[in-house]
Design a protein around this motif. Structure first.
Motif, PDB file in Angstrom:
ATOM      1  N   LEU A 230      76.578  48.987  96.199  1.00 25.45           N
ATOM      2  CA  LEU A 230      75.348  49.864  96.100  1.00 25.45           C
ATOM      3  C   LEU A 230      74.246  49.449  96.492  1.00 25.45           C
ATOM      4  CD1 LEU A 230      74.246  52.763  95.381  1.00 25.45           C
ATOM      5  CD2 LEU A 230      74.025  52.124  93.001  1.00 25.45           C
ATOM      6  N   LEU A 231      73.780  48.062  96.179  1.00 28.52           N
ATOM      7  CA  LEU A 231      72.688  47.430  96.572  1.00 28.52           C
ATOM      8  C   LEU A 231      72.626  47.115  98.361  1.00 28.52           C
ATOM      9  CD1 LEU A 231      72.123  45.020  93.816  1.00 28.52           C
ATOM     10  CD2 LEU A 231      70.417  46.650  94.615  1.00 28.52           C
ATOM     11  N   ASN A 232      73.833  46.974  98.672  1.00 28.21           N
ATOM     12  CA  ASN A 232      74.107  46.827 100.182  1.00 28.21           C
ATOM     13  C   ASN A 232      73.698  48.103 100.961  1.00 28.21           C
ATOM     14  OD1 ASN A 232      74.383  43.981  99.980  1.00 28.21           O
ATOM     15  ND2 ASN A 232      76.678  44.137  99.738  1.00 28.21           N
ATOM     16  N   ALA A 233      74.376  49.207 100.365  1.00 25.71           N
ATOM     17  CA  ALA A 233      74.503  50.465 101.088  1.00 25.71           C
ATOM     18  C   ALA A 233      72.935  50.825 101.181  1.00 25.71           C
ATOM     19  CB  ALA A 233      75.062  51.468 100.265  1.00 25.71           C
ATOM     20  N   LEU A 234      72.017  50.640 100.034  1.00 25.53           N
ATOM     21  CA  LEU A 234      70.772  51.068 100.232  1.00 25.53           C
ATOM     22  C   LEU A 234      69.843  50.257 100.877  1.00 25.53           C
ATOM     23  CD1 LEU A 234      70.505  51.678  96.136  1.00 25.53           C
ATOM     24  CD2 LEU A 234      70.423  53.392  97.952  1.00 25.53           C
ATOM     25  N   ILE A 235      69.977  48.814 100.935  1.00 24.37           N
ATOM     26  CA  ILE A 235      69.205  47.975 101.786  1.00 24.37           C
ATOM     27  C   ILE A 235      69.528  48.507 103.280  1.00 24.37           C
ATOM     28  CG2 ILE A 235      69.220  45.712 102.553  1.00 24.37           C
ATOM     29  CD1 ILE A 235      69.904  44.751  99.551  1.00 24.37           C
ATOM     30  N   LYS A 269      66.187  56.287  84.939  1.00 22.14           N
ATOM     31  CA  LYS A 269      64.870  55.831  86.197  1.00 22.14           C
ATOM     32  C   LYS A 269      65.274  56.121  87.490  1.00 22.14           C
ATOM     33  CE  LYS A 269      62.190  52.161  87.398  1.00 22.14           C
ATOM     34  NZ  LYS A 269      61.595  50.608  87.143  1.00 22.14           N
ATOM     35  N   PHE A 270      66.546  55.496  87.746  1.00 26.23           N
ATOM     36  CA  PHE A 270      67.258  55.585  88.737  1.00 26.23           C
ATOM     37  C   PHE A 270      67.414  56.896  89.354  1.00 26.23           C
ATOM     38  CE2 PHE A 270      70.148  54.467  92.212  1.00 26.23           C
ATOM     39  CZ  PHE A 270      71.189  55.358  92.252  1.00 26.23           C
ATOM     40  N   MET A 271      68.002  57.683  88.350  1.00 27.81           N
ATOM     41  CA  MET A 271      68.298  59.127  88.650  1.00 27.81           C
ATOM     42  C   MET A 271      66.878  59.783  89.142  1.00 27.81           C
ATOM     43  SD  MET A 271      71.325  59.456  88.916  1.00 27.81           S
ATOM     44  CE  MET A 271      71.799  61.273  88.944  1.00 27.81           C
ATOM     45  N   SER A 272      66.000  59.393  88.568  1.00 32.84           N
ATOM     46  CA  SER A 272      64.416  60.203  88.817  1.00 32.84           C
ATOM     47  C   SER A 272      64.041  59.826  90.260  1.00 32.84           C
ATOM     48  CB  SER A 272      63.496  59.871  87.696  1.00 32.84           C
ATOM     49  OG  SER A 272      62.216  60.119  88.074  1.00 32.84           O
ATOM     50  N   LEU A 273      64.123  58.490  90.353  1.00 36.59           N
ATOM     51  CA  LEU A 273      63.966  58.274  91.739  1.00 36.59           C
ATOM     52  C   LEU A 273      64.637  58.675  92.908  1.00 36.59           C
ATOM     53  CD1 LEU A 273      63.250  54.118  91.137  1.00 36.59           C
ATOM     54  CD2 LEU A 273      61.545  55.899  91.705  1.00 36.59           C
ATOM     55  N   LEU A 274      65.928  58.866  92.592  1.00 37.80           N
ATOM     56  CA  LEU A 274      66.886  59.460  93.437  1.00 37.80           C
ATOM     57  C   LEU A 274      66.646  60.776  93.899  1.00 37.80           C
ATOM     58  CD1 LEU A 274      69.615  59.207  95.362  1.00 37.80           C
ATOM     59  CD2 LEU A 274      71.028  59.692  92.994  1.00 37.80           C
ATOM     60  N   ALA A 275      66.176  61.605  92.748  1.00 34.82           N
ATOM     61  CA  ALA A 275      65.731  62.935  92.878  1.00 34.82           C
ATOM     62  C   ALA A 275      64.671  63.035  93.811  1.00 34.82           C
ATOM     63  CB  ALA A 275      65.507  63.549  91.452  1.00 34.82           C
ATOM     64  N   ASP A 276      63.716  62.278  93.562  1.00 26.84           N
ATOM     65  CA  ASP A 276      62.475  62.134  94.466  1.00 26.84           C
ATOM     66  C   ASP A 276      62.884  61.858  96.011  1.00 26.84           C
ATOM     67  OD1 ASP A 276      60.267  60.605  92.117  1.00 26.84           O
ATOM     68  OD2 ASP A 276      60.769  62.703  92.264  1.00 26.84           O
ATOM     69  N   GLY A 282      70.596  60.394  99.147  1.00 23.41           N
ATOM     70  CA  GLY A 282      71.749  61.275  98.150  1.00 23.41           C
ATOM     71  C   GLY A 282      72.973  61.054  99.042  1.00 23.41           C
ATOM     72  N   PRO A 283      73.053  61.007 100.345  1.00 23.94           N
ATOM     73  CA  PRO A 283      74.335  60.705 100.892  1.00 23.94           C
ATOM     74  C   PRO A 283      74.907  59.273 100.741  1.00 23.94           C
ATOM     75  CG  PRO A 283      72.999  61.986 102.482  1.00 23.94           C
ATOM     76  CD  PRO A 283      72.170  61.621 101.284  1.00 23.94           C
ATOM     77  N   VAL A 284      73.841  58.425 100.637  1.00 27.20           N
ATOM     78  CA  VAL A 284      74.377  57.234 100.457  1.00 27.20           C
ATOM     79  C   VAL A 284      74.982  56.804  99.353  1.00 27.20           C
ATOM     80  CG1 VAL A 284      73.255  54.653 100.501  1.00 27.20           C
ATOM     81  CG2 VAL A 284      72.313  56.188 102.079  1.00 27.20           C
ATOM     82  N   VAL A 285      73.999  57.088  98.072  1.00 29.81           N
ATOM     83  CA  VAL A 285      74.465  57.127  96.738  1.00 29.81           C
ATOM     84  C   VAL A 285      75.402  57.740  96.299  1.00 29.81           C
ATOM     85  CG1 VAL A 285      73.536  57.163  94.185  1.00 29.81           C
ATOM     86  CG2 VAL A 285      72.032  56.343  96.190  1.00 29.81           C
ATOM     87  N   ALA A 286      75.867  59.069  96.894  1.00 33.71           N
ATOM     88  CA  ALA A 286      76.889  60.057  96.327  1.00 33.71           C
ATOM     89  C   ALA A 286      78.319  59.414  95.872  1.00 33.71           C
ATOM     90  CB  ALA A 286      76.891  61.213  97.333  1.00 33.71           C
ATOM     91  N   PRO A 287      78.854  58.469  96.773  1.00 37.02           N
ATOM     92  CA  PRO A 287      80.052  58.028  96.351  1.00 37.02           C
ATOM     93  C   PRO A 287      80.138  57.293  95.079  1.00 37.02           C
ATOM     94  CG  PRO A 287      79.585  57.596  98.630  1.00 37.02           C
ATOM     95  CD  PRO A 287      78.403  58.263  98.062  1.00 37.02           C
ATOM     96  N   PHE A 288      78.946  56.700  94.689  1.00 35.60           N
ATOM     97  CA  PHE A 288      78.856  55.805  93.614  1.00 35.60           C
ATOM     98  C   PHE A 288      78.441  56.378  92.308  1.00 35.60           C
ATOM     99  CE2 PHE A 288      77.690  53.401  97.402  1.00 35.60           C
ATOM    100  CZ  PHE A 288      78.312  52.252  97.224  1.00 35.60           C
ATOM    101  N   LEU A 289      77.966  57.674  92.304  1.00 37.45           N
ATOM    102  CA  LEU A 289      77.710  58.313  91.188  1.00 37.45           C
ATOM    103  C   LEU A 289      78.587  58.705  90.096  1.00 37.45           C
ATOM    104  CD1 LEU A 289      75.230  60.965  92.642  1.00 37.45           C
ATOM    105  CD2 LEU A 289      74.210  58.922  91.494  1.00 37.45           C
TER     106      LEU A 289
END
Length: 297
Positions: A230-235, A269-276, A282-289
């Motif tokens: 997940l970190l690699n995908a976000l970076i 906290k992570f979900m709040s940041l994601l919502a912002d 969203g598309p990056v994180v969706a597979p990990f949720l």
């Protein structure tokens, strides 16, 4: 009436104060010779003095509001304070309520509330430091956390359920355990510990049930591969440096607090940041949720 049945009746009686129920549990803890159960009861009755020891069910993400004053007599009352107005290093402490007080204090908050929420004031120096950065042309005069009363009621119900499940299991092992001589240990210590961790703390993976010579530890890093991916995908995503630093930092906090009571607050906290920043991340994180949600305590 046996002590175990007395505790059961108190646990299912909504009119019985939680503090009274816990004092009965203190007697049971001594008769069982269970230091862990006794310590939990003492903390609930007297409060948690170490933030790291506050159980997960007493920690919740909250919103914040404040009173503001501006030029020419303008002002705002009970205005929302968006978390993005606060530097990320301070957000967790200001937007998380750590309910460390004695359980009787929580009962009093519920009884004295009017309007469905109670207030937990921000430290005055924090309000003064960040007060000019929230609304343009406005200064924050007073700020507080907004704690829903129904969440406090939920804490009381959870404690009742934990106690009820615990004593029912103890009764299934020995119906007379509650009336045994002090420290006679009518139920084997290993079994009491197993029941305690299963129904009170929820950390059953920490308990060795078969031998006194076995030492077990929670497996905190079993999902490291998930977090690293997940970190690699976000970076490698296209977000701005500021937003990316925020959300990457929250993922690192989740990774580092696996298996602890603090994990859920970091997840929120992570979900709040994601919502912002849903359009970007969203598309990056969706597979990990789905997997992330499955490991929330």
């Amino acid at each position: 009436m046996s002590l175990l049945r007395d505790i059961q009746n108190s646990a299912i009686d909504a009119n019985e104060p939680i503090s009274t129920l816990l004092r009965k549990c203190k007697i049971l803890a001594v008769r069982l010779g269970s230091e862990e159960f006794k310590s939990w009861v003492e903390n609930e009755l007297n409060g948690y003095f170490d933030r790291d020891e506050i159980p997960e069910y007493r920690i919740m993400s909250v919103g914040c509001k404040g009173h503001f004053s501006g030029g020419f007599g303008s002002g705002m009352h009970n205005a929302e304070i968006p978390s993005r107005c606060i530097p990320k290093d301070f957000r967790e402490g200001l937007y998380t309520s750590y309910l460390a007080q004695p359980i009787s204090s929580i009962e009093s908050l519920i009884e004295d509330s009017d309007g469905g929420t109670v207030q937990e004031p921000w430290p005055s120096d924090v309000t003064a430091h960040f007060g000019m950065n929230m609304y343009q042309g406005m200064n924050c005069l007073q700020a507080w956390k907004v704690v829903p009363v129904n969440a406090l009621v939920g804490i009381l119900d959870m404690i009742r359920n934990k106690v009820l499940n615990f004593v029912l299991e103890i009764e299934s092992e020995d119906p007379e355990a509650g009336d045994a001589p002090i420290n006679s240990k009518p139920v084997a210590e290993e079994k009491v510990n197993q029941i305690f961790h299963t129904y009170i703390t929820g950390n059953v993976q920490n308990v060795a049930t078969g031998s006194n010579n076995v030492s077990q530890h929670a497996i905190k890093n079993e999902n490291n591969e998930l977090f690293n991916e997940l970190l690699n995908a976000l970076i490698n995503s296209s977000g701005t440096k500021e937003s990316k630093d925020q959300i990457v930092g929250s993922v690192e906090e989740m990774r580092d607090t696996q298996g602890t009571s603090a994990f859920k607050s970091h997840y929120n906290k992570f979900m709040s940041l994601l919502a912002d920043h849903m359009q970007v991340y969203g598309p990056v994180v969706a597979p990990f949720l789905p997997t992330l949600a499955s490991i929330v305590p």
